[in-house]
Design an enzyme around this catalytic site. Structure first.
Site: not given
Ligand SMILES: [Zn+2]
Length: 496
Positions: A59, A109, A172
């Site tokens: 990420d 994200s 995520t």
């Molecule tokens: Zn972030």
């Protein structure tokens, strides 16, 4: 005509011979370059059907963050760092990925992971809803739910896993199994929202219905009621009084809260593991009782690999993003190394012939590398000058025009802004930039200098890299939209 063919042949062979006759032909750089060329010439695309797909997402690990991680990993092994090759960088196929969301130049994200898991771009801050859904508006959920790659794989008889170092309900990992109008509805939805449940409930439901078979990460507080202790010793956060941990266990799901528990699980029932109440630890701070990303990767592949129909596994290094938000580059690079360790392990545990491995990021940060530093300059420290002779950097620090040194890694905005709030509320820097010593810069808690004051540094919209190997990995090339990742995964698992 005959004459022309002969002269073309003569020209071709003269060119081939020419390279070997160059004065630089005996240089290691030259012979290495020739070896790289030969390796590319020998490459054969894999057009078999993918039994397994592993999607690695670090990420917030865009091209600049990845560069930082490369140098860190290489320097930890005693090298200069620049020439180090991270496991994913040895993969044969590469694309650049455009990460913007439907309505956001700079992505978050949730829709980015959602794009990879559904094949379409999504709107800022929501997960796996179509383009007509509106953020934070529960009334737009119905009719806009998208079908997920996990659901398709589960229907096809494959097993599914989601593992992360963030909370399992964070954007995520949630994109593997959840559909929500607000990524922050992790353990509750608005009182008048009956169209969907909170993300934690959706995960337990996905485990119960068999869409997800193994889920490992952090975030236990969102599965336990307020006023009730979590298995990790903290307090639950759920306002609805529902104990999802107990509910999961009573439905035959193995629940574990540390590495020993994970090691003791059996491969015959779904597994839900959470090591912390919120995000799992940064790799730099991780206690031995908590499994590393590589430990989780090993367990997930061992578990999912039992299914002869194969599996889909999403693996997230979630805390690279958090360290970047804190402009604490050192923790980001240490988590970046833990990420590539997990990539190497997954590659080792699977067969290139039947497993498509994709290594990418969801978005980049407002991170930048300063220069002009000499070779071997520690990536976690100050920039040393280029030496006129030899290879290693000189002992002189490179200075800004203010006469002060600077770190290699910097951020455009963040908590370490040189603009400080004064008594009158204005942000200025009357003393200029703070001086930095190498000792300070290399401290694990050091916060890099930045320009614009922000309590949390922002993402940026810059492209991220995607590395791939295995069946149909060669379809990843050029500059692609993020949602194309889904389409290649889907093609690879169904190819005749
Ligand atoms: Zn972030």
């Amino acid at each position: 005509m005959k004459l022309l063919t002969a002269s073309v042949l003569a020209l071709a062979s003269a060119t081939a011979a020419f390279a070997q006759d160059l004065p630089q032909a005996s240089s290691q750089w030259f012979t290495d370059g020739q070896a790289a060329l030969q390796e590319k010439l020998n490459r054969q695309p894999n057009t078999g059907r993918a039994k397994n797909v592993i999607l690695f997402i670090a990420d917030g690990n865009g091209v600049a963050s990845n560069y930082m991680n490369r140098l860190w990993a290489g320097q930890q092994e005693g090298g200069m760092g620049d020439d180090y090759v991270q496991p994913q960088e040895a993969f044969p196929n590469l694309a650049l990925v455009k990460t913007y969301n439907i309505n956001a130049q700079t992505p978050d994200s949730a829709p980015t992971a959602g794009a990879m898991n559904t094949g379409v771009k999504q709107r800022f801050n929501l997960i796996n809803l179509g383009e007509n859904a509106i953020h934070d508006d529960c009334s737009t959920v119905a009719g806009n739910e998208l079908t997920l790659f996990s659901e398709m794989m589960s229907d096809a008889g494959k097993s599914v896993g989601a593992i992360t170092t963030a909370r399992l309900t964070h954007a995520t990992p949630a994109a593997v199994y959840a559909k929500t109008a607000n990524r922050n509805w992790e353990d509750e939805v608005p009182a008048d929202c009956s169209a969907q449940t909170d993300i934690a409930s959706q995960l337990v439901n996905a485990l119960e219905t068999g869409v997800v078979d193994i889920a490992l990460g952090g975030g236990a507080r969102y599965f336990v009621p307020k006023g009730t202790a979590t298995p990790n010793g903290g307090e639950g956060h759920r306002p609805d009084g529902v104990n999802l941990v107990e509910m999961a266990q009573s439905n035959g799901i193995q629940y574990v809260s540390d590495k020993a528990g994970l090691d003791a699980t059996t491969n015959d029932k779904p597994i839900l593991g959470m090591w912390t109440d919120s995000h799992a630890s940064y790799e730099a701070d991780r206690p031995e009782t908590e499994p590393s990303l590589a430990d989780m990767t090993r367990k997930a592949i061992d578990y999912l690999g039992q299914n002869e129909n194969g599996f889909y596994l999403e693996i997230e290094a979630g805390r690279v993003d958090h360290a970047n938000h804190d402009t604490n580059a050192k923790r980001a690079m240490i988590d970046g190394k833990a990420f590539s360790d997990a990539v190497a392990l997954a590659d080792e545990l699977t067969d290139d012939a039947d497993t498509l491995i994709i290594v990418t990021a969801d978005h980049e940060h407002a991170i930048a590398m300063n220069g002009y530093c000499g070779r071997g300059t520690p990536i976690d420290g100050l920039c040393y000058d280029v030496a006129q002779t030899g290879i290693m950097h000189s002992d002189d620090l490179v200075l800004g025009d203010d006469g002060k040194p600077y770190t290699v890694v910097g951020y455009l905005n963040g908590v370490g802004s040189v603009m400080v709030e004064q008594a009158d509320g204005k942000f200025t820097a009357p003393e200029g930039r703070p001086e930095i010593t190498q000792e300070e810069a290399q401290d694990i808690d050091y916060v890099q200098q930045s320009l614009i004051p922000k309590s949390s540094e922002t993402h940026s919209g810059v492209d991220v890299a995607l590395y791939a190997k295995g069946p149909w990995a060669h379809l990843f090339d050029g500059t692609i939209e993020q949602n194309v990742i889904f389409h290649v995964m889907d093609y690879a698992v169904t190819a005749e």
